[in-house]
Scaffold this motif. Sequence first.
Motif, mmCIF file in Angstrom:
data_model
loop_
_atom_site.group_PDB
_atom_site.id
_atom_site.type_symbol
_atom_site.label_atom_id
_atom_site.label_comp_id
_atom_site.label_asym_id
_atom_site.label_seq_id
_atom_site.Cartn_x
_atom_site.Cartn_y
_atom_site.Cartn_z
ATOM 1 N N MET A 11 0.846 -1.140 0.013
ATOM 2 C CA MET A 11 0.182 0.025 0.004
ATOM 3 C C MET A 11 0.914 1.201 0.033
ATOM 4 O O MET A 11 1.825 1.381 0.776
ATOM 5 N N ARG A 12 0.537 2.181 -0.653
ATOM 6 C CA ARG A 12 1.316 3.560 -0.743
ATOM 7 C C ARG A 12 0.641 4.472 0.314
ATOM 8 O O ARG A 12 -0.592 4.769 0.112
ATOM 9 N N TYR A 13 1.214 4.616 1.355
ATOM 10 C CA TYR A 13 0.732 5.629 2.100
ATOM 11 C C TYR A 13 0.845 7.132 1.689
ATOM 12 O O TYR A 13 1.714 7.427 0.973
ATOM 13 N N GLU A 14 -0.151 7.836 2.209
ATOM 14 C CA GLU A 14 -0.020 9.415 1.982
ATOM 15 C C GLU A 14 0.314 10.216 3.365
ATOM 16 O O GLU A 14 -0.625 9.989 4.303
ATOM 17 N N LEU A 15 1.365 10.961 3.316
ATOM 18 C CA LEU A 15 1.677 11.815 4.444
ATOM 19 C C LEU A 15 1.232 13.178 4.211
ATOM 20 O O LEU A 15 1.493 13.720 2.998
ATOM 21 N N TYR A 16 0.781 13.687 5.069
ATOM 22 C CA TYR A 16 0.031 15.150 4.870
ATOM 23 C C TYR A 16 0.847 15.851 6.252
ATOM 24 O O TYR A 16 0.386 15.632 7.190
ATOM 25 N N TYR A 17 1.759 16.843 5.816
ATOM 26 C CA TYR A 17 2.328 17.855 6.678
ATOM 27 C C TYR A 17 2.781 19.080 5.992
ATOM 28 O O TYR A 17 2.979 19.028 4.787
ATOM 29 N N TRP A 18 3.169 19.908 6.767
ATOM 30 C CA TRP A 18 3.678 21.352 6.312
ATOM 31 C C TRP A 18 4.829 20.940 5.547
ATOM 32 O O TRP A 18 5.872 20.352 5.798
ATOM 33 N N PRO A 19 4.900 21.602 4.282
ATOM 34 C CA PRO A 19 5.975 21.285 3.333
ATOM 35 C C PRO A 19 7.067 21.790 3.630
ATOM 36 O O PRO A 19 8.358 21.279 2.860
ATOM 37 N N THR A 20 7.546 22.886 4.443
ATOM 38 C CA THR A 20 9.023 23.536 4.721
ATOM 39 C C THR A 20 9.760 22.959 5.726
ATOM 40 O O THR A 20 10.733 23.525 6.111
ATOM 41 N N ILE A 21 9.157 22.388 6.878
ATOM 42 C CA ILE A 21 9.636 21.984 8.181
ATOM 43 C C ILE A 21 9.748 20.477 8.402
ATOM 44 O O ILE A 21 8.818 20.004 7.852
ATOM 45 N N GLN A 22 10.771 19.970 9.306
ATOM 46 C CA GLN A 22 10.744 18.845 9.606
ATOM 47 C C GLN A 22 9.481 18.623 10.597
ATOM 48 O O GLN A 22 8.631 17.764 10.303
ATOM 49 N N GLY A 23 9.543 19.574 11.812
ATOM 50 C CA GLY A 23 8.410 19.387 12.735
ATOM 51 C C GLY A 23 8.145 17.948 13.232
ATOM 52 O O GLY A 23 8.883 17.049 13.157
#
Length: 242
Positions: free
Chosen positions: A1-13
């Motif tokens: 399965m291909r997971y989708e991660l959603y997180y702010w694009p410019t920080i590691q956080g």
Amino acid sequence: MRYELYYWPTIQGRGEFIRLALEDAGADYVDVIRLPESGGGGRQAMLDFLADASHERPPFAPPVLKAGRLVLAQTPNILMWLGQRHNLAPKSEAGMLWTNQLAMTIADFLIEAHDVHHPLAKAFYYEDQKAEAKRRASDFVPTRIPKFFGYMERVLAANPSGDRFLVGKRLSYADLGLFQIVEGMRYAFPGTMTTIEVQHPKVLALHAMVAARPRIRAYAESGRRIPFNQHGIFRHYPELDG
Ligand SMILES: N[C@@H](CCC(=O)N[C@@H](CS)C(=O)NCC(=O)O)C(=O)O
């Protein structure tokens, strides 16, 4: 399965704790919000995803992991689920809960590492809360940092399976989390960490062990890992680094 991660694009956080688990597991995932806007990425796409009225279980804040129809939020919650699927945590109830407990302790410390530079609110500029930040640092640096690292050193020493890992005799997502804390603290508090590191040799050895794992090293060298910067959770302000 291909997971989708959603997180702010410019920080590691907080997203980085999920990325490290996915990377170490060799999982197939797409960092959706880091895609070009034309491909579904970008800040607005993150906001749209969070506000999407079709979520049956709407997430409050990123990181969010989508696995088919499953939409998961809360960093330790996502890690607990990934840990079971990718052998990054014990299967026993006690082992699973212990790993989660450590991840939650790491998550608590992360909040403190953030709040030291933004003690009033993250919406206010650092420059408008410098005095409070300095005051907070006067406790965080001499008290909270040693308490956290001392605790992790103690956990490693107490592991009946040996002091290489926090849990049992193989790597867990708690180890990846502690690695990330050392990385972030080195960026944000380089002066303090020089002293702390020598006082906590087991934590230091764990950091080196994780850094040397082939998939983690490949990830670090790939250019895909966002460098620490002054917008993230860990920020370097020399005046706060005791
Ligand atoms: N407890 C949550 C915290 C999530 C969180 O604070 N996410 C941040 C980014 S690291 C955010 O975008 N928060 C938006 C908000 O709280 O309004 C977790 O561990 O995932």
